[in-house]
Scaffold this motif. Structure first.
Motif, short mmCIF file in Angstrom:
data_model
loop_
_atom_site.label_atom_id
_atom_site.label_comp_id
_atom_site.label_asym_id
_atom_site.label_seq_id
_atom_site.Cartn_x
_atom_site.Cartn_y
_atom_site.Cartn_z
N PRO A 29 11.28 -8.26 -2.86
CA PRO A 29 10.10 -7.53 -2.46
C PRO A 29 9.00 -8.51 -2.06
CG PRO A 29 10.78 -6.70 -4.68
CD PRO A 29 11.46 -8.02 -4.35
N VAL A 30 8.23 -7.96 -1.01
CA VAL A 30 7.15 -8.96 -0.43
C VAL A 30 6.01 -9.11 -1.71
CG1 VAL A 30 5.41 -8.92 1.31
CG2 VAL A 30 7.70 -8.20 1.88
N ASN A 31 5.45 -10.42 -1.72
CA ASN A 31 4.51 -10.41 -2.61
C ASN A 31 4.83 -10.39 -4.13
OD1 ASN A 31 2.69 -10.79 -0.52
ND2 ASN A 31 2.13 -8.89 -0.35
N THR A 32 6.25 -10.65 -4.48
CA THR A 32 6.64 -10.76 -5.76
C THR A 32 6.78 -12.20 -6.26
OG1 THR A 32 7.58 -8.67 -5.42
CG2 THR A 32 8.40 -9.76 -7.18
N PHE A 33 7.15 -12.94 -5.29
CA PHE A 33 7.66 -14.34 -5.65
C PHE A 33 6.84 -15.72 -4.90
CE2 PHE A 33 11.30 -11.80 -6.61
CZ PHE A 33 11.64 -12.23 -8.05
N LEU A 34 6.62 -16.62 -5.55
CA LEU A 34 6.24 -17.77 -4.95
C LEU A 34 7.62 -18.73 -5.10
CD1 LEU A 34 2.49 -18.23 -6.21
CD2 LEU A 34 3.22 -17.53 -3.86
N TRP A 35 8.11 -19.29 -3.99
CA TRP A 35 9.26 -19.99 -4.27
C TRP A 35 8.79 -21.48 -3.83
CZ3 TRP A 35 13.10 -17.06 -5.57
CH2 TRP A 35 13.02 -15.76 -5.07
N LYS A 36 9.02 -22.37 -4.82
CA LYS A 36 8.54 -23.60 -5.04
C LYS A 36 9.74 -24.59 -5.11
CE LYS A 36 4.09 -22.04 -6.67
NZ LYS A 36 3.17 -22.31 -7.45
N ASP A 37 9.66 -25.52 -3.97
CA ASP A 37 11.00 -26.42 -3.97
C ASP A 37 10.63 -27.57 -4.53
OD1 ASP A 37 12.80 -28.30 -3.43
OD2 ASP A 37 13.12 -27.67 -1.25
N ILE A 38 10.94 -27.85 -5.91
CA ILE A 38 10.45 -28.92 -6.53
C ILE A 38 11.04 -30.34 -6.08
CG2 ILE A 38 9.70 -27.80 -8.76
CD1 ILE A 38 12.46 -28.77 -10.14
N ALA A 39 12.15 -30.20 -5.60
CA ALA A 39 12.84 -31.66 -5.12
C ALA A 39 12.00 -32.12 -3.71
CB ALA A 39 14.14 -31.22 -4.61
N SER A 40 11.54 -31.50 -3.07
CA SER A 40 10.48 -31.60 -1.73
C SER A 40 9.21 -31.79 -2.31
CB SER A 40 10.69 -30.45 -0.62
OG SER A 40 11.96 -30.43 -0.19
N GLU A 41 8.70 -31.03 -3.11
CA GLU A 41 7.37 -30.94 -3.59
C GLU A 41 7.24 -31.08 -5.13
OE1 GLU A 41 4.31 -28.80 -1.49
OE2 GLU A 41 5.75 -28.16 0.02
N PRO A 42 7.43 -32.36 -5.85
CA PRO A 42 7.51 -32.16 -7.12
C PRO A 42 6.07 -32.31 -7.83
CG PRO A 42 8.15 -34.35 -6.26
CD PRO A 42 7.93 -33.56 -5.15
N SER A 43 5.00 -32.21 -6.98
CA SER A 43 3.88 -31.80 -7.37
C SER A 43 3.64 -30.46 -8.04
CB SER A 43 2.75 -32.11 -6.33
OG SER A 43 2.88 -31.33 -5.24
N HIS A 44 4.31 -29.52 -7.60
CA HIS A 44 4.20 -28.15 -8.16
C HIS A 44 4.51 -28.12 -9.65
CE1 HIS A 44 4.30 -26.01 -4.42
NE2 HIS A 44 5.58 -26.49 -4.13
N LEU A 45 5.16 -29.16 -10.14
CA LEU A 45 5.45 -29.00 -11.62
C LEU A 45 4.40 -29.34 -12.45
CD1 LEU A 45 9.09 -31.14 -11.48
CD2 LEU A 45 8.47 -28.61 -11.99
N LYS A 46 3.19 -29.90 -12.07
CA LYS A 46 1.95 -30.01 -12.83
C LYS A 46 1.34 -28.75 -13.32
CE LYS A 46 0.37 -33.96 -9.87
NZ LYS A 46 -0.57 -34.63 -8.90
N GLU A 47 1.94 -27.84 -12.61
CA GLU A 47 1.45 -26.16 -12.84
C GLU A 47 1.94 -25.99 -13.99
OE1 GLU A 47 2.69 -24.09 -9.50
OE2 GLU A 47 1.64 -24.87 -8.07
N ILE A 48 3.13 -26.54 -14.44
CA ILE A 48 3.84 -25.96 -15.67
C ILE A 48 3.97 -27.22 -16.65
CG2 ILE A 48 5.08 -23.73 -14.55
CD1 ILE A 48 7.50 -25.60 -14.20
N ASN A 49 3.56 -28.37 -16.23
CA ASN A 49 3.72 -29.50 -17.25
C ASN A 49 5.19 -29.62 -17.55
OD1 ASN A 49 2.58 -31.83 -18.55
ND2 ASN A 49 2.34 -30.57 -20.51
N VAL A 50 5.94 -29.91 -16.77
CA VAL A 50 7.30 -30.15 -16.74
C VAL A 50 7.79 -31.42 -15.83
CG1 VAL A 50 9.85 -29.30 -16.63
CG2 VAL A 50 8.07 -28.01 -17.26
N SER A 51 8.49 -32.44 -16.46
CA SER A 51 9.05 -33.40 -15.63
C SER A 51 10.01 -33.06 -14.69
CB SER A 51 9.48 -34.56 -16.55
OG SER A 51 10.74 -34.25 -17.17
N LEU A 52 10.07 -33.76 -13.61
CA LEU A 52 11.25 -33.72 -12.47
C LEU A 52 12.45 -33.78 -13.00
CD1 LEU A 52 11.75 -32.94 -9.51
CD2 LEU A 52 11.58 -35.52 -9.00
N PRO A 53 12.84 -34.91 -13.82
CA PRO A 53 14.30 -34.84 -14.23
C PRO A 53 14.60 -33.74 -15.28
CG PRO A 53 13.39 -36.80 -14.65
CD PRO A 53 12.02 -36.08 -14.13
#
Length: 110
Positions: A29-53
């Motif tokens: 459904p529209v406006n339900t998910f934000l799809w965050k590609d962590i391989a291309s943009e690892p900076s997204h992981l700052k939001e959840i405080n998880v390391s890339l590996p």
């Protein structure tokens, strides 16, 4: 009360992961998910405080209440929001089935 979107942190360089997320994007459904590609943009992981590996080993979802869900249960969060998949989410949440599916997911992911 404002509705919050569910953030999905996925490995866009994994061909299987990328295909699966592409499929969900077409049916979600529209406006339900934000799809965050962590391989291309690892900076997204700052939001959840998880390391890339760590994040690359398992699917991570930040649900609409800001709870971090990891692994197989992250799929249940996604499926529960998609009309045709909500029944699968309900079945996959049953205790014995959930245990078997989690173990299978972890075996595959490792």
């Amino acid at each position: 009360m404002e509705s919050r979107m569910i953030s999905v942190y996925f490995d866009g360089k994994c061909s299987l992961c990328k295909r699966e997320i592409a499929y969900y994007k077409t049916i979600a459904p529209v406006n339900t998910f934000l799809w965050k590609d962590i391989a291309s943009e690892p900076s997204h992981l700052k939001e959840i405080n998880v390391s890339l590996p760590t994040a690359l080993k398992r699917l991570h979802v930040l649900d609409d209440e800001k709870n971090l869900i990891v692994g197989f249960d992250a799929f249940i969060v996604i499926w529960s929001q998609i009309k045709l998949w909500s029944l699968v989410a309900s079945i996959a949440s049953l205790p014995i089935i959930n245990l078997v599916l989690k173990k299978s997911y972890n075996w595959f992911a490792d």
